[in-house]
Design a protein around this motif. Structure first.
Motif, PDB file in Angstrom:
ATOM      1  N   THR A  32      35.989   8.312  43.898  1.00 55.45           N
ATOM      2  CA  THR A  32      35.341   8.389  42.595  1.00 55.45           C
ATOM      3  C   THR A  32      33.969   9.027  42.697  1.00 55.45           C
ATOM      4  O   THR A  32      33.578   9.851  41.864  1.00 55.45           O
ATOM      5  CB  THR A  32      35.206   6.973  41.992  1.00 55.45           C
ATOM      6  N   VAL A  56      36.291   1.619  38.446  1.00 56.91           N
ATOM      7  CA  VAL A  56      36.544   2.089  37.081  1.00 56.91           C
ATOM      8  C   VAL A  56      36.926   0.917  36.191  1.00 56.91           C
ATOM      9  O   VAL A  56      36.412   0.760  35.074  1.00 56.91           O
ATOM     10  CB  VAL A  56      37.658   3.166  37.073  1.00 56.91           C
ATOM     11  N   LEU A  91      27.475   5.030  42.465  1.00 54.44           N
ATOM     12  CA  LEU A  91      28.605   4.740  41.594  1.00 54.44           C
ATOM     13  C   LEU A  91      28.140   4.368  40.195  1.00 54.44           C
ATOM     14  O   LEU A  91      28.821   4.658  39.211  1.00 54.44           O
ATOM     15  CB  LEU A  91      29.449   3.606  42.181  1.00 54.44           C
ATOM     16  N   THR A 127      30.530   6.842  38.036  1.00 51.39           N
ATOM     17  CA  THR A 127      31.839   6.331  37.650  1.00 51.39           C
ATOM     18  C   THR A 127      32.022   6.439  36.139  1.00 51.39           C
ATOM     19  O   THR A 127      31.093   6.130  35.394  1.00 51.39           O
ATOM     20  CB  THR A 127      31.989   4.857  38.089  1.00 51.39           C
TER      21      THR A 127
END
Length: 316
Positions: free
Chosen positions: A114, A234, A253, A257
């Motif tokens: 990701t 996610v 992240l 994300t």
């Protein structure tokens, strides 16, 4: 002497790949899986090699294949020569990223995919437009075997205890932060007690066991209530956006994300070790031009991506 010489001349080198797999795995079925052969084909190859070398090589004990004393004595030198032969063949010819149609398989966890794959794919396809790239989930316990067999070319993962013949180098470090929905009842950055009193979402692909932030709290003699455990960041971001749960996550992240931009980010109210990502490969591919190119591109792309993220953070 002539008899031995004749055997060497007629030896099928594929038998040595079978020998290597069985010697390393000590198990016929696992060796067959690595070689993409049937167990009966592996057994047949071993029978042929036993005839060449005039030694049983392995004795079955239960499901295990136990090496004979002669095999234990001579196998290391044989496998070392086989590794050298691989390196010579891997360097044969010139690798051209612009024209190659090679498939590169990169092992990485979901969180790494990701965070890094969007940036990596841009650079990879710029330099090797005809190549194929695959992000592959993997079992960390099988890491060395997957690299040795060529099922994975490289791996990007957190810092792990490894040893030769697996090589590694650091890629990046990242801090943790706490994310919550905008309008969360806390109203602002939580102190330690507020953090411990809040409900949390934990992310792990494992069914149980402590995640990193809970292990750090445990070392301090502290514990937080984890209301929900999910497999991907996610999903975790979507859950936090629709609830009053908190999520502790690497800063990168929290910026990249999908769904993260709708959340607010705070510093963690206690000291957490930095997330460390490393690049892993097998010593067999140390001097393989294709693998060396792939490693260099990844290192360069991750460095540039990290610096870009740091600049964006400073501007916020």
């Amino acid at each position: 002497m002539n008899k031995i010489h004749s055997k060497v001349e007629n030896l099928d080198l594929n038998l040595l790949r079978v020998f290597e797999a069985v010697f390393q795995e000590r198990h016929l079925t696992r060796a067959a899986e690595i070689l993409s052969l049937t167990p009966s084909a592996v057994s047949h190859a071993l029978r042929r090699l036993r005839e060449y070398l005039d030694d049983p090589l392995f004795v079955r004990q239960g499901k295990a294949m136990v090496a004979t004393p002669v095999c234990l004595r001579d196998a290391p030198a044989l496998l070392d020569q086989l590794a050298r032969l691989r390196q010579i063949l891997q360097q044969w010819g010139r690798f051209d990223p612009r024209s190659t149609r090679q498939m590169f398989r990169i092992g990485m966890p979901e969180a790494v995919e990701t965070s890094l794959m969007p940036a990596l794919q841009t650079v990879l396809f710029e330099q090797a437009p005809n190549a194929l790239f695959s992000s592959v989930a993997f079992d960390r316990a099988q890491m060395a075997r997957m690299l040795a067999s060529g099922r994975l070319d490289i791996i990007i993962d957190v810092a792990l205890p490894i040893r030769d013949p697996v090589r590694h180098q650091p890629l990046l470090e990242d801090n943790f932060c706490v994310v919550a929905r905008k309008g969360h009842p806390l109203g602002g950055e939580p102190n330690l007690q507020q953090y411990l009193d809040a409900s949390h979402v934990a992310v792990s692909s494992r069914a149980g066991g402590l995640v990193l932030e809970d292990a750090a709290l445990s070392n301090l003699g502290l514990q937080r209530p984890v209301a929900l455990r999910c497999q991907t960041y996610v999903s975790a971001f979507a859950i936090v956006a629709a609830s009053d749960h908190l999520l502790t996550v690497p800063e990168q992240l929290s910026r990249e994300t999908p769904g993260a931009s709708s959340l607010q980010c705070w510093r963690t109210p206690f000291q957490l070790p930095k997330v460390q990502l490393h690049l892993y490969w097998h010593s067999n591919t140390d001097t393989d031009p294709a693998n060396e190119w792939l490693r260099n591109v990844v290192v360069s792309a991750v460095r540039e991506h990290t610096e870009r993220g740091a600049r964006a953070k400073d501007e916020d």
